[in-house]
Design a protein around this motif. Structure first.
Motif, PDB file in Angstrom:
ATOM      1  N   ALA A  54       5.773  10.002   5.893  1.00  0.00           N
ATOM      2  CA  ALA A  54       5.546   9.197   7.104  1.00  0.00           C
ATOM      3  C   ALA A  54       5.493   7.705   6.795  1.00  0.00           C
ATOM      4  N   ASP A  55       5.267   7.372   5.522  1.00  0.00           N
ATOM      5  CA  ASP A  55       5.147   5.969   5.145  1.00  0.00           C
ATOM      6  C   ASP A  55       6.398   5.574   4.353  1.00  0.00           C
ATOM      7  N   GLN A  56       7.027   4.510   4.831  1.00  0.00           N
ATOM      8  CA  GLN A  56       8.329   4.094   4.300  1.00  0.00           C
ATOM      9  C   GLN A  56       8.375   4.034   2.772  1.00  0.00           C
ATOM     10  N   ARG A  57       7.338   3.439   2.160  1.00  0.00           N
ATOM     11  CA  ARG A  57       7.496   3.171   0.734  1.00  0.00           C
ATOM     12  C   ARG A  57       7.605   4.442  -0.099  1.00  0.00           C
ATOM     13  N   TRP A  58       6.864   5.509   0.245  1.00  0.00           N
ATOM     14  CA  TRP A  58       6.873   6.706  -0.616  1.00  0.00           C
ATOM     15  C   TRP A  58       8.225   7.389  -0.583  1.00  0.00           C
ATOM     16  N   ASN A  59       8.975   7.212   0.500  1.00  0.00           N
ATOM     17  CA  ASN A  59      10.339   7.752   0.532  1.00  0.00           C
ATOM     18  C   ASN A  59      11.200   7.035  -0.495  1.00  0.00           C
ATOM     19  N   TYR A 130       0.786   7.832 -10.505  1.00  0.00           N
ATOM     20  CA  TYR A 130       1.783   6.885 -10.027  1.00  0.00           C
ATOM     21  C   TYR A 130       1.196   6.078  -8.872  1.00  0.00           C
ATOM     22  N   ASP A 131       1.092   4.797  -9.047  1.00  0.00           N
ATOM     23  CA  ASP A 131       0.567   3.826  -8.069  1.00  0.00           C
ATOM     24  C   ASP A 131      -0.932   3.993  -7.807  1.00  0.00           C
ATOM     25  N   ARG A 132      -1.401   5.234  -7.586  1.00  0.00           N
ATOM     26  CA  ARG A 132      -2.824   5.481  -7.304  1.00  0.00           C
ATOM     27  C   ARG A 132      -3.437   6.243  -8.467  1.00  0.00           C
ATOM     28  N   LEU A 133      -4.574   5.794  -8.957  1.00  0.00           N
ATOM     29  CA  LEU A 133      -5.206   6.451 -10.101  1.00  0.00           C
ATOM     30  C   LEU A 133      -5.815   7.790  -9.687  1.00  0.00           C
ATOM     31  N   TYR A 191     -10.001  -2.355  -5.004  1.00  0.00           N
ATOM     32  CA  TYR A 191      -9.422  -3.441  -5.808  1.00  0.00           C
ATOM     33  C   TYR A 191      -8.716  -4.451  -4.905  1.00  0.00           C
ATOM     34  N   PHE A 192      -7.970  -3.936  -3.929  1.00  0.00           N
ATOM     35  CA  PHE A 192      -7.308  -4.860  -2.993  1.00  0.00           C
ATOM     36  C   PHE A 192      -8.374  -5.723  -2.313  1.00  0.00           C
ATOM     37  N   PHE A 193      -9.436  -5.025  -1.843  1.00  0.00           N
ATOM     38  CA  PHE A 193     -10.471  -5.759  -1.113  1.00  0.00           C
ATOM     39  C   PHE A 193     -11.183  -6.755  -2.027  1.00  0.00           C
ATOM     40  N   ALA A 232      -7.047   7.277   5.479  1.00  0.00           N
ATOM     41  CA  ALA A 232      -5.629   7.672   5.361  1.00  0.00           C
ATOM     42  C   ALA A 232      -4.672   6.528   5.719  1.00  0.00           C
ATOM     43  N   TRP A 233      -5.149   5.311   5.682  1.00  0.00           N
ATOM     44  CA  TRP A 233      -4.320   4.135   5.975  1.00  0.00           C
ATOM     45  C   TRP A 233      -3.650   4.278   7.355  1.00  0.00           C
ATOM     46  N   ASP A 234      -4.356   4.928   8.273  1.00  0.00           N
ATOM     47  CA  ASP A 234      -3.739   5.367   9.521  1.00  0.00           C
ATOM     48  C   ASP A 234      -3.712   4.260  10.586  1.00  0.00           C
ATOM     49  N   PRO A 260      -4.878  -4.810   4.734  1.00  0.00           N
ATOM     50  CA  PRO A 260      -4.320  -4.498   3.422  1.00  0.00           C
ATOM     51  C   PRO A 260      -3.019  -3.703   3.471  1.00  0.00           C
ATOM     52  N   TYR A 261      -2.438  -3.517   4.667  1.00  0.00           N
ATOM     53  CA  TYR A 261      -1.273  -2.622   4.747  1.00  0.00           C
ATOM     54  C   TYR A 261      -0.560  -2.861   6.082  1.00  0.00           C
ATOM     55  N   ASP A 262       0.764  -2.925   6.032  1.00  0.00           N
ATOM     56  CA  ASP A 262       1.542  -3.315   7.207  1.00  0.00           C
ATOM     57  C   ASP A 262       1.285  -2.441   8.441  1.00  0.00           C
ATOM     58  N   GLY A 301      -0.684  -8.370   5.347  1.00  0.00           N
ATOM     59  CA  GLY A 301      -0.199  -6.991   5.224  1.00  0.00           C
ATOM     60  C   GLY A 301       0.246  -6.697   3.805  1.00  0.00           C
ATOM     61  N   GLN A 302       0.762  -5.493   3.621  1.00  0.00           N
ATOM     62  CA  GLN A 302       1.239  -5.089   2.302  1.00  0.00           C
ATOM     63  C   GLN A 302       2.343  -4.051   2.437  1.00  0.00           C
ATOM     64  N   ASP A 303       3.336  -4.154   1.607  1.00  0.00           N
ATOM     65  CA  ASP A 303       4.410  -3.164   1.406  1.00  0.00           C
ATOM     66  C   ASP A 303       5.807  -3.617   1.824  1.00  0.00           C
ATOM     67  N   GLY A 304       5.921  -4.660   2.636  1.00  0.00           N
ATOM     68  CA  GLY A 304       7.266  -5.078   3.049  1.00  0.00           C
ATOM     69  C   GLY A 304       7.975  -4.032   3.884  1.00  0.00           C
ATOM     70  N   TYR A 322       4.606  -7.596  -1.161  1.00  0.00           N
ATOM     71  CA  TYR A 322       5.714  -6.664  -1.383  1.00  0.00           C
ATOM     72  C   TYR A 322       5.729  -6.192  -2.824  1.00  0.00           C
ATOM     73  N   LYS A 323       5.838  -4.867  -2.972  1.00  0.00           N
ATOM     74  CA  LYS A 323       5.905  -4.286  -4.305  1.00  0.00           C
ATOM     75  C   LYS A 323       7.324  -3.778  -4.531  1.00  0.00           C
ATOM     76  N   ASN A 324       7.972  -4.345  -5.499  1.00  0.00           N
ATOM     77  CA  ASN A 324       9.311  -3.869  -5.851  1.00  0.00           C
ATOM     78  C   ASN A 324       9.142  -2.543  -6.591  1.00  0.00           C
TER      79      ASN A 324
HETATM   80  C1  BGC Z   1      -0.538   1.602  -2.144  1.00  0.00           C
HETATM   81  C2  BGC Z   1      -0.050   0.587  -1.149  1.00  0.00           C
HETATM   82  C3  BGC Z   1       0.160   1.215   0.198  1.00  0.00           C
HETATM   83  C4  BGC Z   1      -1.010   2.069   0.616  1.00  0.00           C
HETATM   84  C5  BGC Z   1      -0.697   2.869   1.870  1.00  0.00           C
HETATM   85  C6  BGC Z   1      -1.754   2.267  -1.587  1.00  0.00           C
HETATM   86  O1  BGC Z   1      -2.276   3.163  -2.491  1.00  0.00           O
HETATM   87  O2  BGC Z   1      -0.819   0.997  -3.363  1.00  0.00           O
HETATM   88  O3  BGC Z   1       1.151   0.007  -1.616  1.00  0.00           O
HETATM   89  O4  BGC Z   1       0.303   0.195   1.148  1.00  0.00           O
HETATM   90  O5  BGC Z   1      -1.387   2.945  -0.402  1.00  0.00           O
HETATM   91  O6  BGC Z   1       0.325   3.780   1.660  1.00  0.00           O
END
Ligand code: BGC
Length: 404
Positions: A54-59, A130-133, A191-193, A232-234, A260-262, A301-304, A322-324
């Motif tokens: 559902a979230d663009q970046r994970w695709n 990956y990305d999240r610990l 950490y973001f906060f 859930a970043w909802d 912290p998120y678009d 925001g975050q993620d582009g 934006y995270k490449n």
């Molecule tokens: C990621 C962010 C993302 C967020 C929501 C975080 O764990 O590091 O890049 O915006 O989850 O999916």
């Protein structure tokens, strides 16, 4: 450590060291804290467990990992967990049953996924967060992510600059700012906060910034972050939380929103539009006229994401971090390749502790995207340049505003 435990552990290490030296192509990983050998080799199956489609970046992340790993000579199997922790555990079990020798996991819930990765580890798989610990378990070997605090730092810097806080903005009449943090089950969120709060807190202290909800005061601590988190970043949840803040705000002006998120930013914008139709991105917050009630706040925001490109292009959002993500896929593939060649991947960065162990960590660098870049900032089309979206998609994004 008790002596008996030490002797037992030392004995096991000697056994596994003997095994390593007899199997030149095998490299040590940890099982329950003790060294075992990984049989990972080129051509093996690598399991990839992503949180949601559902979230663009994970695709994009999933696609990149498949591409990179296959180009390096591995097979892949990719699963998406629909943002459900139990589905993710099932996915990981299935990947291991399919024969995955390593699993790459972007967790839905960093703690809940622990038992599933422990099982994978017990089955001999290397586990890469990956990305999240992945939290509170020994069963994670490596962690690849972006510099986490930098997200908040870049967001706060934009707010500080646009509100002219360094030159006394908000001294006469305090500026209202709404604060949001990420999901309560995501170790990245505090950490973001932290990155943002360390920079913004002094302006709460000086009285230049106030949170209309009354939750964050000058005494608010980074450890209190769950009080402003969005589960859930909802987006819909963020909108609800913003509705409550807008009620408290009444007809006062709103200078900024730390998001912290678009998608949280979009939820926030929809709430603002419902509560205060007079506010419009066509009247951006202006530090020389801060009492204009119709001015649109500075929103981060975050993620582009596509929605952020649109919102920034049309002035509804100030920036996005934006995270490449292709860098993450490359680093993950490097780690897996090195293990398959019998090398031990090493990072020159400090390891991150997950509550149970120091996890070797690699940190990538994020960028700030804005409409008119200065200094190190990047322009919006950087998402095309770095392969996150196509030029065609970019053109669609800038065709019409979402929020007017
Ligand atoms: C990621 C962010 C993302 C967020 C929501 C975080 O764990 O590091 O890049 O915006 O989850 O999916």
């Amino acid at each position: 450590m008790k002596l008996s435990k030490f002797i037992k552990k030392a004995g096991m290490m000697i056994t596994s060291l003997a095994l390593v030296s007899s199997l030149a192509a095998c490299s040590p990983t940890t099982r329950g804290g003790e060294n075992v050998t990984s049989s990972l080799k080129e051509g093996d199956l690598i399991g990839i467990s992503m949180p949601t489609k559902a979230d663009q970046r994970w695709n994009v992340d999933g696609g990149n990992l498949v591409k990179e790993l296959e180009a390096a000579g591995f097979k892949t199997q990719l699963a998406y967990a629909n943002n459900s922790p139990s589905q993710q555990s099932t996915d990981i079990n299935n990947l291991v049953s399919s024969g995955a020798k390593a699993i790459v996991v972007a967790s839905v819930d960093g703690t809940a996924v622990g038992p599933a990765v422990q099982q994978a580890k017990d089955g001999g798989a290397t586990v890469i967060a990956y990305d999240r610990l992945i939290m509170n378990t020994e069963a994670v070997d490596y962690y690849v992510t972006f510099d986490l605090e930098r997200t908040g730092i870049l967001e706060a810097e934009t707010i500080i600059e646009k509100l002219d806080l360094e030159n006394g903005g908000g001294k006469d009449t305090p500026y209202n700012i709404a604060l949001f943090a990420g999901s309560d089950d995501d170790n990245n969120a505090p950490y973001f906060f932290k990155g943002a709060w360390d920079l913004l807190q002094p302006y709460f202290e000086s009285g230049q910034l106030v949170d209309p909800s009354g939750i964050a005061t000058k005494d608010f601590k980074v450890e209190d972050w769950k009080k402003i988190s969005v589960h859930a970043w909802d987006q819909t949840q963020a909108q609800k939380q913003m509705d409550a803040i807008m009620t408290k705000l009444g007809d006062q002006p709103l200078a900024a929103v730390l998001s912290p998120y678009d998608a949280i930013s979009l939820g926030v914008m929809k709430s603002i539009k419902n509560a205060r139709p007079d506010m419009s991105p066509s009247i951006p917050f202006d530090a020389t006229n801060p009492t204009n009630k119709s001015a649109w706040p500075v929103i981060t925001g975050q993620d582009g994401m596509d929605i952020a490109i649109t919102n920034i292009y049309y002035g509804a959002q100030a920036q996005t971090v934006y995270k490449n993500v292709s860098l993450l896929a490359e680093q993950t593939t490097n780690i897996i390749k090195e293990i398959s060649e019998g090398k031990t991947p090493t990072s020159d960065k400090e390891p991150l502790n997950n509550g149970k162990k120091d996890v070797p960590t690699w940190l990538m660098q994020s960028d700030e995207l804005v409409k008119e870049p200065t200094g190190d900032q990047k322009g919006l089309d950087y998402v095309v340049e770095t392969g996150f979206i196509t030029e065609e998609q970019y053109q669609k994004n800038i065709k019409a505003p979402i929020i007017e």
